[in-house]
Design an enzyme around this catalytic site. Sequence first.
Site, PDB file in Angstrom:
ATOM      1  N   HIS A 156       0.831  -1.213   0.000  1.00  0.00           N
ATOM      2  CA  HIS A 156       0.000   0.000   0.000  1.00  0.00           C
ATOM      3  C   HIS A 156       0.869   1.268   0.000  1.00  0.00           C
ATOM      4  O   HIS A 156       0.423   2.320   0.468  1.00  0.00           O
ATOM      5  CB  HIS A 156      -0.945   0.032   1.212  1.00  0.00           C
ATOM      6  CG  HIS A 156      -1.735  -1.219   1.387  1.00  0.00           C
ATOM      7  ND1 HIS A 156      -2.879  -1.477   0.673  1.00  0.00           N
ATOM      8  CD2 HIS A 156      -1.529  -2.305   2.191  1.00  0.00           C
ATOM      9  CE1 HIS A 156      -3.362  -2.659   1.033  1.00  0.00           C
ATOM     10  NE2 HIS A 156      -2.560  -3.181   1.945  1.00  0.00           N
ATOM     11  N   SER A 277      14.606  20.589 -17.156  1.00  0.00           N
ATOM     12  CA  SER A 277      13.435  21.440 -17.360  1.00  0.00           C
ATOM     13  C   SER A 277      13.840  22.674 -18.146  1.00  0.00           C
ATOM     14  O   SER A 277      14.971  23.161 -18.031  1.00  0.00           O
ATOM     15  CB  SER A 277      12.861  21.855 -16.002  1.00  0.00           C
ATOM     16  OG  SER A 277      11.960  22.934 -16.143  1.00  0.00           O
ATOM     17  N   LYS A 283      15.934  20.654 -11.962  1.00  0.00           N
ATOM     18  CA  LYS A 283      15.218  19.423 -12.270  1.00  0.00           C
ATOM     19  C   LYS A 283      16.096  18.395 -12.986  1.00  0.00           C
ATOM     20  O   LYS A 283      16.917  18.724 -13.832  1.00  0.00           O
ATOM     21  CB  LYS A 283      14.002  19.721 -13.168  1.00  0.00           C
ATOM     22  CG  LYS A 283      12.943  20.573 -12.517  1.00  0.00           C
ATOM     23  CD  LYS A 283      12.206  19.859 -11.401  1.00  0.00           C
ATOM     24  CE  LYS A 283      11.356  18.729 -11.906  1.00  0.00           C
ATOM     25  NZ  LYS A 283      10.258  19.190 -12.784  1.00  0.00           N
ATOM     26  N   GLU A 290       9.128   7.452 -17.531  1.00  0.00           N
ATOM     27  CA  GLU A 290       7.770   7.965 -17.702  1.00  0.00           C
ATOM     28  C   GLU A 290       7.227   7.647 -19.097  1.00  0.00           C
ATOM     29  O   GLU A 290       6.045   7.317 -19.256  1.00  0.00           O
ATOM     30  CB  GLU A 290       7.763   9.467 -17.457  1.00  0.00           C
ATOM     31  CG  GLU A 290       7.994   9.840 -15.990  1.00  0.00           C
ATOM     32  CD  GLU A 290       8.143  11.343 -15.779  1.00  0.00           C
ATOM     33  OE1 GLU A 290       8.151  12.085 -16.783  1.00  0.00           O
ATOM     34  OE2 GLU A 290       8.241  11.770 -14.612  1.00  0.00           O
TER      35      GLU A 290
END
Length: 460
Positions: A156, A277, A283, A290
Amino acid sequence: MKKMWAGRTAGKTDQIADDFNSSIHFDQRLYKEDIAGSIAHAKMLAKQEIIPEDSAKDIIKGLEGIEADLDQGKLDFDPTAEDIHMFIEEVLTERIGADGKMLHTARSRNDQVALDIRLYMRKENQAIQQLLTDLVSALCDKAEEYKAALMPGYTHLQRAQPITFGHQLMAYAYMFMRDKSRLADMEKRMNYDPIGSCALAGTTYDTDRFYEASLLGFAGPVPNSLDGVSDRDHVVEDLSDLSMVMMHLSRLSEEIVLWSSWEFHFVTLDDAYTTGSSIMPQKKNPDMAELARGKTGRVYGHLMGLLTTLKGLPLAYNKDMQEDKEGLFDAVDSVKMCLATFIPMIETMQANEDAMLKAAQRGFINATDLADYLTKKGLPFRDAYHLSGQLVAKCIKEETVLEDLPLAELQQFSPLFEEDVYQAIDLHNCLEKRKSFGGPSPASVQAQVAEVRQQLQVKD
């Protein structure tokens, strides 16, 4: 251009209909498979004395020349051709004359395209299995490197019990091994030759389908001609297997995205597999992971699309089946690209062992071991579980951890606590004690690595 199927009709279609019907813009990638099938077919026709031996030789030489010219860019695909089969036959006839018109004897485009797809899938299936082998090898190497790197295991997304980073990676290794096995099983079912089924009802010529199948490396011919031209189970099965590969890649991608965040900081990805970025200079984004996660839905879509296409088709061939290829091609390309990217990304990924250990220490993941300690001292497990939960609540309130509670405080909860409790709940000891088969101890992880590496050596 006059259509080769002209006869019953004038062979003239509207330009829009031509464009709608044509598949040359995507099935041109099957040219090698189409030529290989045609060479085998010519050899069979000559063996059975259906066409002269000299004509077969001219056909084979012509086909080999077409393949070489396509390979070298000396011949361009004709965008006005209806499909790859017609294109190659037209070029062959232009080059060698009337003998080229003999090639299509005792076959149809229906069984021809069914053959091409199987040959293509067999080639790509083997390439994907090799990529899976390479990915599993990379996971094994990384798991062996970090077989003792303690980290919290999660349920979880809550810290649960102590494991190692190597143990976590081996879970994925086993997933990809199953993917490899599924693809190998699919290939065995697919590896039968549909050529000779013709349009749907075979042929009156004395063909030798077994000989032709053997030339192409098949286990034998498809035994039912209707099934030979209308079956696309293997494409559905392949898309299902590729969807499973992508599902596993997506799960691993999700973990990598989490692990590489500052909130976890469990892993550091090599700069080559991240992006920055355009506005935020701090970043370092895990874009490759992804993208793989995102492409999973794309491959799923191709599976559902083909299942929907096939669900209402009567026997035998229907033009709807032309819709099997673009989805298959894109799924194959997507999976190969994702796997090829993941292999070096895993190879260069580094674990931040200190961050993993600190997360484990703050997660009370030794609470089960505390309950087990009390149970072994004679307290019923449910009572031990309840008492351990009370101690966790106390630690949270006082911002401490179980192993830092003084023995006197522990004994206020139960007289069963003794000095040996600290050894029992030491995280590294908790890990080492988990020696059950398949568990997270370093020795168990090493055994898993050895087992998987051995399996990789076995030929399917």
